[in-house]
Scaffold this motif. Structure first.
Motif, short mmCIF file in Angstrom:
data_model
loop_
_atom_site.label_atom_id
_atom_site.label_comp_id
_atom_site.label_asym_id
_atom_site.label_seq_id
_atom_site.Cartn_x
_atom_site.Cartn_y
_atom_site.Cartn_z
N THR A 115 -10.29 5.52 -8.47
CA THR A 115 -10.64 6.03 -7.16
C THR A 115 -10.05 5.13 -6.10
N THR A 116 -9.50 5.71 -5.05
CA THR A 116 -8.87 4.92 -4.00
C THR A 116 -9.81 4.74 -2.83
N LYS A 117 -9.75 3.58 -2.22
CA LYS A 117 -10.63 3.29 -1.11
C LYS A 117 -9.94 3.52 0.22
N ASP A 118 -8.62 3.32 0.28
CA ASP A 118 -7.94 3.42 1.56
C ASP A 118 -6.51 3.88 1.39
N HIS A 119 -5.87 4.06 2.54
CA HIS A 119 -4.51 4.58 2.55
C HIS A 119 -3.54 3.63 1.86
N GLU A 120 -3.73 2.32 2.04
CA GLU A 120 -2.82 1.35 1.45
C GLU A 120 -2.81 1.44 -0.07
N TRP A 121 -4.02 1.53 -0.63
CA TRP A 121 -4.10 1.60 -2.09
C TRP A 121 -3.48 2.91 -2.61
N THR A 122 -3.67 3.99 -1.86
CA THR A 122 -3.06 5.27 -2.25
C THR A 122 -1.54 5.16 -2.28
N LEU A 123 -0.97 4.52 -1.28
CA LEU A 123 0.48 4.33 -1.25
C LEU A 123 0.96 3.52 -2.44
N ALA A 146 -3.01 -6.38 -8.05
CA ALA A 146 -2.65 -5.66 -6.82
C ALA A 146 -3.84 -5.59 -5.88
N ARG A 147 -5.04 -5.37 -6.46
CA ARG A 147 -6.25 -5.32 -5.64
C ARG A 147 -6.46 -6.64 -4.92
N ASN A 148 -6.29 -7.73 -5.63
CA ASN A 148 -6.49 -9.05 -5.03
C ASN A 148 -5.44 -9.32 -3.94
N LEU A 149 -4.23 -8.84 -4.19
CA LEU A 149 -3.15 -9.06 -3.23
C LEU A 149 -3.37 -8.25 -1.96
N MET A 150 -3.83 -7.04 -2.13
CA MET A 150 -3.94 -6.13 -1.00
C MET A 150 -5.33 -6.12 -0.37
N GLY A 151 -6.31 -6.68 -1.07
CA GLY A 151 -7.66 -6.63 -0.54
C GLY A 151 -8.30 -5.29 -0.76
N SER A 152 -7.75 -4.49 -1.68
CA SER A 152 -8.32 -3.18 -1.99
C SER A 152 -9.28 -3.32 -3.17
N TYR A 153 -10.07 -2.28 -3.41
CA TYR A 153 -11.05 -2.34 -4.48
C TYR A 153 -10.75 -1.27 -5.52
N VAL A 154 -10.84 -1.68 -6.79
CA VAL A 154 -10.79 -0.72 -7.89
C VAL A 154 -11.62 -1.29 -9.03
N GLU A 200 19.05 14.63 4.97
CA GLU A 200 19.34 13.24 5.30
C GLU A 200 18.25 12.30 4.81
N LEU A 201 17.06 12.83 4.60
CA LEU A 201 15.95 11.95 4.26
C LEU A 201 15.02 12.67 3.29
N ASP A 202 15.11 12.33 1.98
CA ASP A 202 14.27 13.03 1.02
C ASP A 202 12.91 12.37 0.90
N SER A 203 12.03 13.02 0.12
CA SER A 203 10.65 12.54 0.04
C SER A 203 10.55 11.18 -0.61
N ASN A 204 11.45 10.87 -1.56
CA ASN A 204 11.39 9.57 -2.22
C ASN A 204 11.65 8.45 -1.23
N SER A 205 12.66 8.62 -0.35
CA SER A 205 12.96 7.58 0.61
C SER A 205 11.83 7.45 1.64
N GLU A 206 11.14 8.54 1.93
CA GLU A 206 9.99 8.48 2.83
C GLU A 206 8.87 7.66 2.20
N LEU A 207 8.64 7.86 0.90
CA LEU A 207 7.63 7.09 0.20
C LEU A 207 7.97 5.61 0.23
N LEU A 208 9.23 5.30 -0.04
CA LEU A 208 9.66 3.89 -0.03
C LEU A 208 9.51 3.29 1.37
N ARG A 209 9.91 4.06 2.39
CA ARG A 209 9.79 3.58 3.76
C ARG A 209 8.34 3.26 4.10
N ASP A 210 7.43 4.19 3.75
CA ASP A 210 6.01 3.98 4.05
C ASP A 210 5.45 2.81 3.26
#
Length: 382
Positions: free
Chosen positions: A363-371, A345-353, A284-294
């Motif tokens: 290199t990723t700094k946080d979970h948001e950037w990894t997603l 994307a970094r400026n939008l999300m406040g992440s660093y690269v 009912e719920l594949d990994s792709n839809s889980e990624l999109l949901r997250d």
């Protein structure tokens, strides 16, 4: 010959009338889960169609158990499918816009050219998806409660010999005896055993509605479904003395509409057919839809419009795909375009690269950037 090979012949008129007038209606699990995919009007019609059988509506214990365990994922999967459609539309938008931008010509497109309306066209499609999503159950618990009320007092008790039945399911699977030998677990056979027991006790035929289209339920020839497996009808009649027949859910609703035209509209019949075609019974719920949901949940958590962030991820993924396909050097224009997208994307999300980092070793700094990077990678790989 018909008497000996009963299962190989279409039901006679008298048998059909007995099935519809005196038979017990048994819906399969996924048919109930489809109720979470319908708009209110269609859902009400399907519930009314089931309810029209009155005391002849019944649910095997196994179906009830599977419904209890899976209705939430059915609702989530349905909502994710709409979000995935939006993501796919955004992806196509970027592909078309990139195609037009990459096309070199001596003269610019005319001011009123459709080439300038690509973004507007896809925005309109996305808005239609949003409008459709507003028609989904605001509170899926209400759909769950409606199903609960419909089957109150009409659910089988848990079989006392469940362990014996599970062993029998395993034997039949080894010997490829239908139904259930194409499933991972014993569920289909457990349902089959229950409906045989019910028919014998009630001295009534069974009308089974299922969207499980595997060949351990159906006789197929040249890509066409002829009807339920002859072995099933033969076994059922031999053990119970009662007829058994199965229908796909849209066919069941269509036949019911022929018998009582006020029950089900053509729109609901078509909706049921599309719902059945859209579901993979194995998951009912594949990994792709889980990624999109997250990903969408992350955008909401950061206070970013999901469309804006998804647009950036799509552009980055498509750029990566082109970069990898061309084996471009670090000094290519497309490489700089990729780095620019990551900076945005970094400026939008406040992440660093690091601005000079190659896309493959960011290199990723946080979970948001990894997603964000996972989504871009997924788009690049598709």
């Amino acid at each position: 010959m018909r008497k000996v090979f009963h299962g190989y012949y279409p039901p006679a008129d008298e048998e059909i009338e007995k099935l519809w007038s005196h038979g017990i209606l048994v819906p399969d699990t996924n048919v109930l889960k489809h109720l979470f995919r319908f708009m209110p009007k269609q859902r009400a019609e399907v519930l009314a169609a089931f309810s029209s059988f009155g005391e002849r509506l019944w649910l095997p214990y196994q179906v009830g158990k599977e419904f209890q365990q899976g209705w939430r994922s059915a609702d989530t999967s349905n909502r994710n499918s709409y979000q995935k459609l939006k993501a796919d539309l955004e992806k196509k938008r970027n592909e078309v816009e990139s195609l037009v931008l990459a096309f070199n010509r001596y003269e610019a497109w005319a001011p009123r050219s459709s080439m300038h309306q690509i973004g507007k066209f896809f925005d309109g499609l996305s808005q239609e998806v949003d409008t459709a999503m507003k028609g989904l159950p605001e509170n899926p618990d209400n759909v769950f409660l409606a199903v609960t009320k419909l089957f109150e007092g009409r659910v089988g008790e848990k079989p006392k010999d469940i362990d014996v039945r599970i062993k029998e399911a395993e034997r039949r699977k080894r010997e490829k005896i239908p139904p259930g030998y194409m499933d991972d677990g014993p569920g289909d056979y457990l349902i089959w055993a229950e409906i045989k027991e019910k028919a014998k006790a009630a001295k009534a035929p069974i009308l089974f509605v299922t969207d499980d289209n595997k060949e351990d339920w159906w006789l197929k020839h040249s890509g066409k479904t002829i009807g339920p497996r002859p072995e099933l009808r033969h076994e059922f009649f031999g053990e119970t003395g009662e007829p058994f027949y199965a229908y796909a859910p849209d066919r069941f609703l269509s036949l019911l509409a022929d018998r009582n035209k006020t029950k089900v509209s053509p729109e609901t019949i078509d909706g049921m057919k599309r719902a059945a075609q859209s579901v993979d019974s194995s998951s009912e719920l594949d990994s792709n839809s889980e990624l999109l949901r997250d990903f969408l949940a992350m955008a909401e958590r950061l206070g970013i419009k999901d469309g804006e962030l998804l647009h950036l991820a799509t552009q980055l993924g498509l750029a990566w795909r082109t970069l990898r396909g061309n084996s471009a050097s670090n000094t290519s224009p497309n490489k700089h375009y990729v780095i620019d997208l990551m900076e945005r994307a970094r400026n939008l999300m406040g992440s660093y690269v690091a601005a000079d980092a190659a896309p493959s070793i960011v290199t990723t700094k946080d979970h948001e950037w990894t997603l964000f990077m996972d989504m871009a990678n997924k788009i690049a790989a598709d």
